[in-house]
Design a protein around this motif. Structure first.
Motif, PDB file in Angstrom:
ATOM      1  N   ASP A 197      53.107  37.680  -6.725  1.00 15.91           N
ATOM      2  CA  ASP A 197      53.583  36.472  -7.407  1.00 15.91           C
ATOM      3  C   ASP A 197      53.789  36.722  -8.904  1.00 15.91           C
ATOM      4  O   ASP A 197      53.690  35.811  -9.723  1.00 15.91           O
ATOM      5  CB  ASP A 197      52.640  35.299  -7.182  1.00 15.91           C
ATOM      6  CG  ASP A 197      51.222  35.568  -7.685  1.00 15.91           C
ATOM      7  OD1 ASP A 197      50.910  36.733  -8.004  1.00 15.91           O
ATOM      8  OD2 ASP A 197      50.425  34.608  -7.752  1.00 15.91           O
ATOM      9  N   VAL A 206      55.490  37.346 -12.539  1.00 16.66           N
ATOM     10  CA  VAL A 206      56.612  36.784 -13.287  1.00 16.66           C
ATOM     11  C   VAL A 206      56.692  37.473 -14.643  1.00 16.66           C
ATOM     12  O   VAL A 206      55.676  37.669 -15.323  1.00 16.66           O
ATOM     13  CB  VAL A 206      56.471  35.266 -13.505  1.00 16.66           C
ATOM     14  CG1 VAL A 206      57.572  34.742 -14.441  1.00 16.66           C
ATOM     15  CG2 VAL A 206      56.541  34.527 -12.172  1.00 16.66           C
ATOM     16  N   ARG A 224      58.675  37.101 -18.416  1.00 16.43           N
ATOM     17  CA  ARG A 224      59.478  36.221 -19.267  1.00 16.43           C
ATOM     18  C   ARG A 224      59.666  36.887 -20.616  1.00 16.43           C
ATOM     19  O   ARG A 224      58.710  37.210 -21.314  1.00 16.43           O
ATOM     20  CB  ARG A 224      58.775  34.871 -19.455  1.00 16.43           C
ATOM     21  CG  ARG A 224      59.647  33.852 -20.200  1.00 16.43           C
ATOM     22  CD  ARG A 224      60.849  33.471 -19.360  1.00 16.43           C
ATOM     23  NE  ARG A 224      61.507  32.259 -19.809  1.00 16.43           N
ATOM     24  CZ  ARG A 224      62.555  32.216 -20.635  1.00 16.43           C
ATOM     25  NH1 ARG A 224      63.057  33.331 -21.126  1.00 16.43           N
ATOM     26  NH2 ARG A 224      63.095  31.062 -20.968  1.00 16.43           N
ATOM     27  N   GLY A 236      64.838  35.852 -18.310  1.00 12.68           N
ATOM     28  CA  GLY A 236      63.791  35.480 -17.382  1.00 12.68           C
ATOM     29  C   GLY A 236      63.822  33.983 -17.142  1.00 12.68           C
ATOM     30  O   GLY A 236      64.639  33.262 -17.719  1.00 12.68           O
ATOM     31  N   PRO A 237      62.927  33.537 -16.247  1.00 10.90           N
ATOM     32  CA  PRO A 237      61.894  34.330 -15.586  1.00 10.90           C
ATOM     33  C   PRO A 237      62.459  35.259 -14.512  1.00 10.90           C
ATOM     34  O   PRO A 237      63.459  34.947 -13.873  1.00 10.90           O
ATOM     35  CB  PRO A 237      60.982  33.259 -14.967  1.00 10.90           C
ATOM     36  CG  PRO A 237      61.885  32.090 -14.742  1.00 10.90           C
ATOM     37  CD  PRO A 237      62.854  32.101 -15.881  1.00 10.90           C
ATOM     38  N   ASN A 262      61.171  37.461 -11.082  1.00  6.13           N
ATOM     39  CA  ASN A 262      60.086  37.693 -10.139  1.00  6.13           C
ATOM     40  C   ASN A 262      59.855  39.199  -9.977  1.00  6.13           C
ATOM     41  O   ASN A 262      60.528  40.018 -10.600  1.00  6.13           O
ATOM     42  CB  ASN A 262      60.375  37.016  -8.798  1.00  6.13           C
ATOM     43  CG  ASN A 262      61.641  37.537  -8.124  1.00  6.13           C
ATOM     44  OD1 ASN A 262      62.038  38.691  -8.328  1.00  6.13           O
ATOM     45  ND2 ASN A 262      62.290  36.699  -7.330  1.00  6.13           N
ATOM     46  N   LYS A 263      58.898  39.559  -9.146  1.00  5.99           N
ATOM     47  CA  LYS A 263      58.530  40.970  -9.006  1.00  5.99           C
ATOM     48  C   LYS A 263      59.704  41.830  -8.561  1.00  5.99           C
ATOM     49  O   LYS A 263      59.975  42.886  -9.162  1.00  5.99           O
ATOM     50  CB  LYS A 263      57.375  41.113  -8.005  1.00  5.99           C
ATOM     51  CG  LYS A 263      56.995  42.560  -7.709  1.00  5.99           C
ATOM     52  CD  LYS A 263      55.849  42.645  -6.713  1.00  5.99           C
ATOM     53  CE  LYS A 263      55.492  44.093  -6.391  1.00  5.99           C
ATOM     54  NZ  LYS A 263      54.324  44.195  -5.480  1.00  5.99           N
ATOM     55  N   TYR A 280      62.419  42.023 -11.340  1.00  8.26           N
ATOM     56  CA  TYR A 280      61.942  42.767 -12.506  1.00  8.26           C
ATOM     57  C   TYR A 280      61.893  44.269 -12.218  1.00  8.26           C
ATOM     58  O   TYR A 280      62.397  45.077 -13.003  1.00  8.26           O
ATOM     59  CB  TYR A 280      60.557  42.272 -12.930  1.00  8.26           C
ATOM     60  CG  TYR A 280      59.972  43.090 -14.060  1.00  8.26           C
ATOM     61  CD1 TYR A 280      60.354  42.848 -15.385  1.00  8.26           C
ATOM     62  CD2 TYR A 280      59.054  44.113 -13.819  1.00  8.26           C
ATOM     63  CE1 TYR A 280      59.842  43.606 -16.421  1.00  8.26           C
ATOM     64  CE2 TYR A 280      58.537  44.870 -14.856  1.00  8.26           C
ATOM     65  CZ  TYR A 280      58.927  44.616 -16.153  1.00  8.26           C
ATOM     66  OH  TYR A 280      58.426  45.381 -17.178  1.00  8.26           O
ATOM     67  N   PHE A 326      51.404  38.093 -14.849  1.00  2.00           N
ATOM     68  CA  PHE A 326      52.320  37.530 -15.841  1.00  2.00           C
ATOM     69  C   PHE A 326      52.458  38.511 -17.009  1.00  2.00           C
ATOM     70  O   PHE A 326      51.468  39.047 -17.503  1.00  2.00           O
ATOM     71  CB  PHE A 326      51.777  36.192 -16.349  1.00  2.00           C
ATOM     72  CG  PHE A 326      52.677  35.479 -17.330  1.00  2.00           C
ATOM     73  CD1 PHE A 326      54.028  35.288 -17.058  1.00  2.00           C
ATOM     74  CD2 PHE A 326      52.172  34.961 -18.516  1.00  2.00           C
ATOM     75  CE1 PHE A 326      54.858  34.631 -17.947  1.00  2.00           C
ATOM     76  CE2 PHE A 326      52.982  34.294 -19.415  1.00  2.00           C
ATOM     77  CZ  PHE A 326      54.325  34.126 -19.127  1.00  2.00           C
ATOM     78  N   SER A 355      65.906  35.404 -12.304  1.00  2.00           N
ATOM     79  CA  SER A 355      65.799  35.237 -10.855  1.00  2.00           C
ATOM     80  C   SER A 355      66.284  33.844 -10.445  1.00  2.00           C
ATOM     81  O   SER A 355      66.283  32.906 -11.254  1.00  2.00           O
ATOM     82  CB  SER A 355      64.344  35.404 -10.404  1.00  2.00           C
ATOM     83  OG  SER A 355      63.879  36.705 -10.629  1.00  2.00           O
ATOM     84  N   ILE A 414      61.253  31.947  -7.742  1.00  2.00           N
ATOM     85  CA  ILE A 414      60.209  32.080  -8.755  1.00  2.00           C
ATOM     86  C   ILE A 414      58.888  31.579  -8.163  1.00  2.00           C
ATOM     87  O   ILE A 414      58.852  30.508  -7.535  1.00  2.00           O
ATOM     88  CB  ILE A 414      60.557  31.258 -10.010  1.00  2.00           C
ATOM     89  CG1 ILE A 414      61.871  31.744 -10.622  1.00  2.00           C
ATOM     90  CG2 ILE A 414      59.432  31.341 -11.039  1.00  2.00           C
ATOM     91  CD1 ILE A 414      61.841  33.166 -11.089  1.00  2.00           C
ATOM     92  N   TYR A 455      54.432  29.252 -11.656  1.00  2.00           N
ATOM     93  CA  TYR A 455      55.068  29.409 -12.957  1.00  2.00           C
ATOM     94  C   TYR A 455      55.696  28.109 -13.453  1.00  2.00           C
ATOM     95  O   TYR A 455      56.378  27.405 -12.701  1.00  2.00           O
ATOM     96  CB  TYR A 455      56.144  30.488 -12.884  1.00  2.00           C
ATOM     97  CG  TYR A 455      56.848  30.718 -14.202  1.00  2.00           C
ATOM     98  CD1 TYR A 455      56.284  31.515 -15.181  1.00  2.00           C
ATOM     99  CD2 TYR A 455      58.088  30.121 -14.461  1.00  2.00           C
ATOM    100  CE1 TYR A 455      56.916  31.726 -16.397  1.00  2.00           C
ATOM    101  CE2 TYR A 455      58.724  30.324 -15.677  1.00  2.00           C
ATOM    102  CZ  TYR A 455      58.133  31.122 -16.631  1.00  2.00           C
ATOM    103  OH  TYR A 455      58.762  31.318 -17.834  1.00  2.00           O
TER     104      TYR A 455
END
Length: 246
Positions: free
Chosen positions: A71, A73, A75, A80-81, A83-84, A87, A168, A234, A239, A243
């Motif tokens: 999970d 995130v 930013r 952003g945001p 997600n995994k 990213y 995060f 994302s 997301i 978040y």
């Protein structure tokens, strides 16, 4: 620079660092008046943060997907945001660690007293470009510069879950005053700063246009993953539910 190059650069900037912009995300487990309750010792949290910034976030070395919580995130200032999945894919496509030999020179690590399992610190990267910089899904093929890279001071924040994985990750605007050396990255930090250093300031400046970022991100979502440029944001429904932003 041709129009497509300007357009494509906007998808290369999750790790952005822009003067005057900062994340407005609210970290989970934050408290207004109580001391945060950490599930990991302070020394362990700082050790994890030092390791993550130096070798696992995808900027200085290949991204370690397993170091990120499901999970997770990210930013950035105007990106952003993420997600995994987005990213990790984005940092892989940026290929910064292949083109640059950089050191984060991180310092000032401290455990946040009001947000659980959270470490804050500063980065002031230096180094040099050692190979042509190519970004997946874009026309970029930027040859090395003979000038050393000198980045500004930037503030980082990492929150870990109970398993020691990053939940995060956020960075704030670069500090343009009080640096020990003259920066080669203009008014930017992180990825945008590297574009300025590489002689592409117009590409960096164009990334501040939200409409262009939105269009670029939509195009990235339509292309097959192996040829799509990096994403800058994302999809909202992808997301993690924890978040939120101010």
């Amino acid at each position: 620079m041709n129009p497509f190059a300007k357009f494509a650069v906007l998808l290369t900037l999750p790790y952005i660092g822009v003067d005057g912009f900062s994340s407005t995300a609210v970290a989970p487990g934050s408290r207004q008046s109580n001391v945060a309750k950490n599930s990991l010792p302070d020394a362990k949290l700082i050790e994890l943060a030092e390791d993550y910034v130096a070798s696992k976030n995808g900027f200085y070395a290949p991204v370690d997907r397993d170091a990120h919580a499901d999970d997770f995130v990210f930013r950035g200032g105007v990106v952003g945001p993420l997600n995994k999945l987005d990213y990790c894919n984005t940092m892989t496509k940026l290929r910064i660690y292949e083109a640059f030999d950089l050191s984060p020179n991180a310092f000032g690590f401290c455990v946040d007293p009001d947000v659980s399992n959270t470490v804050r610190f500063y980065v002031r990267f230096t180094g040099r470009q050692v190979e042509n910089w190519k970004v997946t899904g874009t026309p970029f093929d930027i040859p090395p510069s003979s000038e050393n890279v000198v980045g500004p001071t930037e503030s980082f924040c990492i929150q870990f879950n109970e398993e020691g994985k990053v939940k995060f990750f956020t960075i704030s605007a670069p500090m343009l005053s009080g640096n020990p050396q003259q920066c080669t990255t203009g008014k930017y930090g992180a990825v945008l700063g590297l574009f300025v250093h590489a002689g592409m300031p117009t590409a960096a400046d164009s990334a501040l246009n939200k409409n262009v970022r939105d269009i670029s991100n939509a195009v990235a979502g339509l292309l097959p993953e192996d040829v799509a440029p990096p994403k800058s944001k994302s999809n909202p429904d992808q997301i993690p539910s924890w978040y939120e932003e101010c």
